[in-house]
Design an enzyme around this catalytic site. Sequence first.
Site, PDB file in Angstrom:
ATOM      1  N   ASP A  38      37.553  39.921  31.614  1.00  0.00           N
ATOM      2  CA  ASP A  38      37.997  39.076  32.723  1.00  0.00           C
ATOM      3  C   ASP A  38      39.083  38.103  32.287  1.00  0.00           C
ATOM      4  O   ASP A  38      38.800  36.941  32.009  1.00  0.00           O
ATOM      5  CB  ASP A  38      36.776  38.310  33.262  1.00  0.00           C
ATOM      6  CG  ASP A  38      37.077  37.584  34.559  1.00  0.00           C
ATOM      7  OD1 ASP A  38      38.134  37.838  35.143  1.00  0.00           O
ATOM      8  OD2 ASP A  38      36.230  36.778  34.980  1.00  0.00           O
ATOM      9  N   GLU A  46      43.583  30.894  34.719  1.00  0.00           N
ATOM     10  CA  GLU A  46      42.153  30.580  34.833  1.00  0.00           C
ATOM     11  C   GLU A  46      41.482  30.329  33.481  1.00  0.00           C
ATOM     12  O   GLU A  46      40.798  29.329  33.302  1.00  0.00           O
ATOM     13  CB  GLU A  46      41.452  31.726  35.567  1.00  0.00           C
ATOM     14  CG  GLU A  46      39.952  31.548  35.636  1.00  0.00           C
ATOM     15  CD  GLU A  46      39.246  32.723  36.309  1.00  0.00           C
ATOM     16  OE1 GLU A  46      39.924  33.627  36.821  1.00  0.00           O
ATOM     17  OE2 GLU A  46      38.004  32.712  36.313  1.00  0.00           O
ATOM     18  N   GLU A  58      30.031  40.459  41.592  1.00  0.00           N
ATOM     19  CA  GLU A  58      29.744  39.022  41.617  1.00  0.00           C
ATOM     20  C   GLU A  58      29.106  38.600  42.940  1.00  0.00           C
ATOM     21  O   GLU A  58      29.496  37.602  43.554  1.00  0.00           O
ATOM     22  CB  GLU A  58      31.025  38.224  41.339  1.00  0.00           C
ATOM     23  CG  GLU A  58      31.640  38.590  40.006  1.00  0.00           C
ATOM     24  CD  GLU A  58      32.817  37.728  39.585  1.00  0.00           C
ATOM     25  OE1 GLU A  58      33.553  37.247  40.452  1.00  0.00           O
ATOM     26  OE2 GLU A  58      32.969  37.547  38.357  1.00  0.00           O
TER      27      GLU A  58
HETATM   28  O1  GCW Z   1      37.576  35.610  36.809  1.00  0.00           O
HETATM   29  C1  GCW Z   1      36.700  35.705  37.867  1.00  0.00           C
HETATM   30  C2  GCW Z   1      36.791  34.407  38.585  1.00  0.00           C
HETATM   31  C3  GCW Z   1      36.316  34.464  40.003  1.00  0.00           C
HETATM   32  C4  GCW Z   1      37.066  35.584  40.692  1.00  0.00           C
HETATM   33  C5  GCW Z   1      36.773  36.880  39.956  1.00  0.00           C
HETATM   34  C6  GCW Z   1      37.535  38.050  40.506  1.00  0.00           C
HETATM   35  C7  GCW Z   1      37.777  35.713  42.955  1.00  0.00           C
HETATM   36  O2  GCW Z   1      36.065  33.479  37.865  1.00  0.00           O
HETATM   37  O3  GCW Z   1      36.565  33.233  40.586  1.00  0.00           O
HETATM   38  O4  GCW Z   1      36.729  35.662  42.037  1.00  0.00           O
HETATM   39  O5  GCW Z   1      37.169  36.761  38.624  1.00  0.00           O
HETATM   40  O6  GCW Z   1      38.517  38.435  39.895  1.00  0.00           O
HETATM   41  O7  GCW Z   1      37.143  38.580  41.522  1.00  0.00           O
END
Ligand code: GCW
Length: 872
Positions: free
Chosen positions: A417, A445, A338
Site C-alpha cells: 500500500d 500518504e 477494507e
Molecule cells: O492506503 C489506503 C488508505 C485508505 C484508502 C485505501 C485505498 C481510500 O489508507 O484511506 O482508501 O488505501 O487505496 O483504497
Amino acid sequence: MLPNRRREEATLFSPPISQRRPFHRKRCVWKACLKSIVLFALLFGGQVGSLRGETGEAAWLRYARLDKAASDNYRSLPAVVVALGDSELLTSARDEWIRGVQGMLERTPRIEHNVPKEPAVLLGTLASLRAALSSLQIPSGISGDGFWLSRQRIHDLDFIIVAGADDRGILYGTFALLSKISQQRNIARIDEVQQPSAPVRWVNQWDNLSGTIERGYAGPSIFFDSGNVRTDLTRAGEYARLLASVGINGCTINNVNADPKIIQSDFIPQIARIADAFRPWGVQLGIAVDVSGPKIIGGLDTFDPLDPRVAEWWKRTFDEIYREIPDFGGVVVKADSEGRLGPSAYGRTPADAANVIARAIEPHGGLVFYRAFVYDHHLDWRHLKNDRAKAAYDTFHPLDGKFDENVVIQIKYGPIDFQVREPVSPLLGGLERTNEAIELQVTQEYTGQQRHLCFLVPMWRESLDFDMGVNGADTPVKDLVSGKTFHRRMGGFVAVTNVGMDLDWLGHPLAMANLYGFGRLAWDSDLTSEKIAEEWTRLTFGNDPVVVKTITGMLLASWKIYESYTGPLGVGTLTDILGSHYGPGPGSSERNGWGQWHRADRNGIGMDRTVATGTGYIAQYPVNVEALYESLQTTPDELLLFFHHVAYTYVLHSGKTVIQHVYDLHYDGAERAQHLMEDWKSLAGRVDDERYSAVLARLEYQAGHAIVWRDAICDWFYSTSGIPDAKGRVGHHPGRIEAEAMQLRGYEPFDVTPPEAASGGKAIECPPAQRECFATFQFSGAAGLYELDVEYFDQENGESRFRVSIDEQLVDQWTASDHLPGTRPNADTSTRRRITPLTLRPGDRVQIEGLPDHGERAAIDYVEIRPTSAQR
Ligand code: GCW
C-alpha cells in the site's frame, strides 16, 4: 507575566524565520510577523521586493516574463495565431497561446481565422492543416492524443505548426510549445512528433461529498462542499487546465470509498457542472461508484452482479449520466476491500462485478477501472503463512481474460500500500489478456504528507523500468501497463492526487513536482527523473542556473532521504499504520489483521515471503524474478526485509549488519534532511519571498521531524533487539535536557504512548486546572553562542502558547497552531522550535512557560542545546 526587558546582548538573539507553515493561510500573530519581516529585511537587504511574491497557485504554468536576452531569442515568433476550427478545445489552445506569449514575452498575438499571408502560428488537426496548406508534408505516425510541432517555411513565410490527430492533441502541443519557451529552449528549427505512452492517463481524487478529502493534505475539496458540488468551480477548471498541460485526460472526483449518492438522479446535474469545467481542457469526468448502489440507492433487494435487475439498474443509471454528460469518461470501483461491500457477498467474482458495470457503460464508450486493492484486513497475524501481499494476484490472476474489453484493472505499484519502498506488484506481470493500469500516489500518504519533501518520480521510475521477465522476455512494467507488451488497446497510468483548496494545491510548493512528474511519465514513460525535475524547476521557479541546479538536486535526493529515516531495507514505512500514516509507529504494524507486518522479535526482523520457508509470495513472480528474490544472496539490500526474515546481525552486501545499518541510515537521513534546509537557504533572494518562506518553513519542520523519526526508530530497534549502536549515539543525546528532568511548576510528567514517540518515553504537560505552567533548568555549558531546540507537541485540539526566557528575559514566544494529524502528544504532533543564535553563560536559567488551550496541554518533550554551526 514575564518581564520583557532586553538582554544586554540583545543582538545575539534573533528569532527564527516564522516556523509556522502556511497550511491553511493562517492568521499571523502580529509580533511573530513583525519579527519575520525585520529578520527578512536584515537578511536580504536590498533584495527584498526584487522578486514578486507568488502563492504557488499558478504552479508550473506561471508564464513568467523572460528577461531581455531570453526574450530576444523569440523575437521572430510570428505575431499571428490561427485556430483552424472553433471547437472548445481549439479555443482553449489558442487562448492559452495568447496568455503564455503575453506573460512571457509581453506581446499579444493577433487572432486570424484563416491562414494569413504573413508568418503565423497555426493550430489545427492534421486534416484541417492538410486542407488549408496542401503543400504541407505531415509526418506519419500521429494518432490519438499525439501532436506534431514544426517550424516550416511555406511560400516563403515562417509558420509554426501545432498539429494534433485530435483536438486534444492540438491543446497538448500548444502547452508543449509554451513550456519550451518558458524553459528557454530553442524552437528555431523545431520539428517533433510526440505520442503518449498510453491511452489511460488519469488522476483520482478521494474527495468526499462533505468537502473533506480522504488522505488529502491541502485543504478541503475543490469540488464539493457540505454535501453538494460547489457553486464556484473556478478551481476545478484551473485544475483541469493544469492536468491538460501535462497530458492527463481523465479525473475521477470522489473518494473510492464511494458515497452511492453521487449517481442519484438528483445529483447527476451537479456533477455535470464539474464536467463542464473540465471540458475545455479535454479532461474527462469520472466518478467512483459503490457496487452496492443497486440495493442502497436503487431500491432493489440485491446488488448481485449476475441478477438481471441489477444489470438493468446499471444500464438505466449510465443512460441517465450520459444524457447529462455525453463525454463522461468512466468509473473507478473499490469493492471487497477494507470493509467495502463487493461481489463476494453473493459468491461472485470481481470479473462479474466489473462486467455488469462495463456492459452498461460500454454503449456510451465509458471505461471501468476496477481496483486490484482487494484484501482481507482481518487476517490472522499469528499464522505465519498469511500474507496480505499475495491478495491481489491470488484474486485477479485466475480471472485473466474474463474481463470485458472496457475494463481496466487498476493495480497499486506495490503489493502492499503505497509504501516508501516496495517491490513491484506481481499482478502487473500476471495479466496477459486483461487491460491494466498502474496506480501511483501523488498525495504523500505514507511519504510525509506534503510536510516532508519527497519527490517520488525516481521511485516510480524504478517501478516502471523493472523488468518483470514475463514468459522470459524483456517486459518492463511500463510496457505491461501501457498495453504494449500484450497488445492491449487500453491501459496506462493512474495517480491518486488529492489536491485541495490550498492556494498552492498540494500544501507544499515543492510537492507539485510529483503531480507534474506523474503527468510527464504518463505521457512519456521513458523520461528520466532528472529531466522531469529540471523541467518542473524551470517552469516553477525560473531559469536561474543556481536555482535550477539546487532545487533539482534537492528533489532528486529527497525520496532516498525520506526512506532513510522512515523505512529501512524494504521493511515498509514504519509509520503508525492504524492511524494517521504519518509519524513513526513501528509497533503498530504487528498483532492486528491489517497485514503490514514486519515480524520483528528479539532475534530478527522481516517477512519471510520465500517459497522455501515463507509465505510463498515470491512464487507469484515470473521465474527470473522469483529466483532473484528467493535467494538471500541476490535480493537487493533495499528490499531485504520485504522478502526475508533475518537476524539483526545478518551482514548486508554493504558489509554492515542489519542493526548497524538501521542506526547509521537513520542518523545519516536526519542529517541529510537538515542539509535540504541548508540547500534551500542558499536560494535566499533568488526565489520570490513568499514561496521562499513557505518552503523554508516546511523544510525546517521536516528537519526537526526527521529527528523525531530517527530517534523513534532507533530506540525501537534498540529496545526490540537489545543491540546497542556501535557508534554510541542511540539513546545518548549530548545537550539534551529531558523536560521531565527540569524543575517543574504546574507541569506534570507523563508516559507517552508508544514510548518511542518521545525522548525517554516521557514528556510533561500542563493539566487543565492550571492556567500556565513552568519548566526551568540551569545551563551548565561554557559561555558561547548556541542554538536551542524546544521539542514540543502541537496538536489539532488547541493552540497552546509558549514563551522561552533566559534569566527572566523573553527570548522567544510562539503559538502551537500548526495542523498536524493528531490530538495527543505523540510522534505525529512532536514539533521543533529552534531559537538561534543565542548567547548562554554557565548558570543561566532557561525557563519555558506553557499556556495550555482546550485539549492541548502545552506538552514538552525536551530541550536540546548545541553550539551554533559557526562555533562548532
Ligand atoms: O492506503 C489506503 C488508505 C485508505 C484508502 C485505501 C485505498 C481510500 O489508507 O484511506 O482508501 O488505501 O487505496 O483504497
